[in-house]
Enzyme design. Sequence first.
Site, PDB file in Angstrom:
ATOM      1  N   ASP A  66       0.813  -1.225   0.000  1.00 32.74           N
ATOM      2  CA  ASP A  66       0.000   0.000   0.000  1.00 32.74           C
ATOM      3  C   ASP A  66       0.848   1.277   0.000  1.00 32.74           C
ATOM      4  OD1 ASP A  66       0.875  -0.554   2.559  1.00 32.74           O
ATOM      5  OD2 ASP A  66      -1.004  -0.015   3.541  1.00 32.74           O
ATOM      6  N   GLU A 111      12.054  -3.508  11.973  1.00 33.43           N
ATOM      7  CA  GLU A 111      13.166  -2.823  11.291  1.00 33.43           C
ATOM      8  C   GLU A 111      14.383  -2.758  12.203  1.00 33.43           C
ATOM      9  OE1 GLU A 111      10.156  -1.516  11.867  1.00 33.43           O
ATOM     10  OE2 GLU A 111       9.287  -0.671  10.037  1.00 33.43           O
TER      11      GLU A 111
END
Lengths: 315, 315
Positions: B169, B252
Site C-alpha cells: 500500500d 526494522e
Amino acid sequence: MGMNRRQRIVMAIIVSGSLVYIILTQALLVFGSAPGEPTQPEVRKLCSFDLKGEGSTKGSNNSAPIIYVVTPTYRRPEMVAELTRLGQTLTLVKRIHWIVAEDSLTCTAPITGLLQRLGLSYTHLASPMPEVYRKERYVPRGVSNRRAALEWVQEHGSDRGVLFFLDDDNAIDVRLFEEMRPTETVSMWPVGLIGDYTVSSPIVKDGKVVAFYDGWPAGRKFQVDMAGFAVNVGFLKKQKKVTMPYIAGHEEDGFLKSLGLSIKDIEVKADGCTKIYVWHTRTAKNPSRALKLEKHQNDNIKVLTDNMREMGMIK
Amino acid sequence: MGMNRRQRIVMAIIVSGSLVYIILTQALLVFGSAPGEPTQPEVRKLCSFDLKGEGSTKGSNNSAPIIYVVTPTYRRPEMVAELTRLGQTLTLVKRIHWIVAEDSLTCTAPITGLLQRLGLSYTHLASPMPEVYRKERYVPRGVSNRRAALEWVQEHGSDRGVLFFLDDDNAIDVRLFEEMRPTETVSMWPVGLIGDYTVSSPIVKDGKVVAFYDGWPAGRKFQVDMAGFAVNVGFLKKQKKVTMPYIAGHEEDGFLKSLGLSIKDIEVKADGCTKIYVWHTRTAKNPSRALKLEKHQNDNIKVLTDNMREMGMIK
C-alpha cells in the site's frame, strides 16, 4: 373600469399570478436555473500544458483515439504521493492526455514539476469550488475542477478521443485503457471496493445493460461510480447542455443524464462486465500538522520539512 | 563421601545451578533463543518464479545491480488492487526482481496471473505466520513472509544486488530506485506520511547520520520505517545471524541490529535526506462480505462476484 366584482377577482389572480411567475423565473436565473447548477461564479485558470505526447509513436497504433484522463485533486498531506503514484502508472499507457485539475486558486509547484518530469501530454488547471458549497452538509468535492476539465475537453479534445474520470486515490489495471479506447458513445464496466456490495456494476443480460448492481440506488438513473464509465468526445460535443451538478453523490448521474444517454445505448466492457480493472480505493487520511523545529535549524530536517510544506504534507 | 555440611551445601548449589542452567538453555533452544525468534515452525513454499528480466537489456546499463523488492501481503479485499498498482509501477524500473510473499499456506491465483502478465523478474512465495503470533495483542504482521523472502535473497541474491522492503500500500517515486541502487552496506532516506511528525528520517549533519527524527522512538536504535532503507546483498550475506524479530513495531530495528550495523556506517540518500521519494500511505480497509445472489444467477453479476471471490474481495 366597468368590471364587476367577479371580473376584478379574476384580474387580480391573473396579475398576481404573472408577478409570481416573473419573480420565480428571475430568481431561478439568479440562483441557478436547475438543481446543482452553479449559484456563484466559477474561477478557472490554465496553469501549464504540454501536448508533446499526442503525436507520439509509442505503441504500434499511433492514430489510436486519445484518452483524456481527468483527475481532480486538492491540497492535503497525501496529494503529491497519490499523484506521483497515479501519474507514473499513466506513463505505461500510449495516447493519454492527463488533465490534473486542482481545487484551488493556484497550481501547486510540486505537481507542475511532476507533470513536466513524467513526459506525458498534460494540462494543469486550477478551479476552486465556489465558497457557497464548502458550507454544505455534503460538500460536492471535485465538481468545480471536473467541470473546468470538461470545458477544456469540449473546447480542445479530439472528436475521436475518449473522456475518463479517474480520482487520484483509485487503483487501475492498465488493461482498462484499451477496453475504453474504442468507446463510441458511453461505455461502462464494474468498479471494485465500493459500497455495500463491494462493487458497483451494470447488470448485463444478452450483452445489454438492463439495470445496475449498486448498494446505493439513491433514486439515481445511472448508479455508477465516477471511474465506471468513459465518454466519446465527439458524442459529448454533440450534446446541447452538458453539465455536472454540484450535488454530492449525484455527480455521475447528473452528468450522464445531461448527455441524453439511454441505458440501452451503453457499451458493455470488461468481458461483459465480469472483470474488475479499476478499484475505488481510498487512501487513509493524515492530519495536516504544523511542526516545531527549533532544534533543527542546522541539519537536514529544516530543509526536509520546508520541502514537505511545499508539497502540502504539513502546514 | 567425606564432605562436611558446608561442602554438601556448596555442592548442592553447584549441581542445582547447573541443572537450572541446562534446563534454561534447552528451553531457549526450544522456545526461541532470543526475543522475537520463532517459537513455532515456519512453513515456506516457493509457488512460482521467473528470472527472465535479470539479463534484460532494458535501460542503458544492463550490468547495474539488481534491486530485490520484497513485498509481503495477505488476503483481504484490497490485495489484488494494491499489488496491481504497485506491480505496474515496478515495470518502470530496470533490473528489478520482485519477491511477493503471501502470509498464507498457498499462493493466490490472481497474483500468479498478475506476476506472469507484468513481465517482471519475480519470485512468488507463501509463508504463513505461525499461529501463536495471531493471538498477540500487537500482531507482527508481515514478518513470516519477509523472513521467507530474506532467506530467498540470502540463498539466491546476487552479491552486487540490493534488498528493499516495500509494502503493497506504499507509494513510491521511481527515482528512489536509482538512489538506492549503488548501496554498499545500508542506505537510508526519509519516508513521508508516518507518525506524529508526518515523516521519519535520519538526522544528517556534515553528510553523516547522527540520530533519527521520528515520532515514535520506542527505545529503538534505528528509528526507521520498513521503506526507509536498502541493504547490499553481499553485505547481508557476510553477517552471521541475520534475522527479523516477531515483535510488532520493532521489525526494522531488530533486523538492522542483526546486521551489526553502526549508525556511522549508514549511507545517506535523497539529497542528504531532504527529499521525499517514498510514502507510508495506507489504503482504507473494506469489510470482507458474503453477498446474496439469488436474483443474479442468469446475468453477469454471478460471474463477476465469482471473480471477486477468487481475488479475495468478498467471502
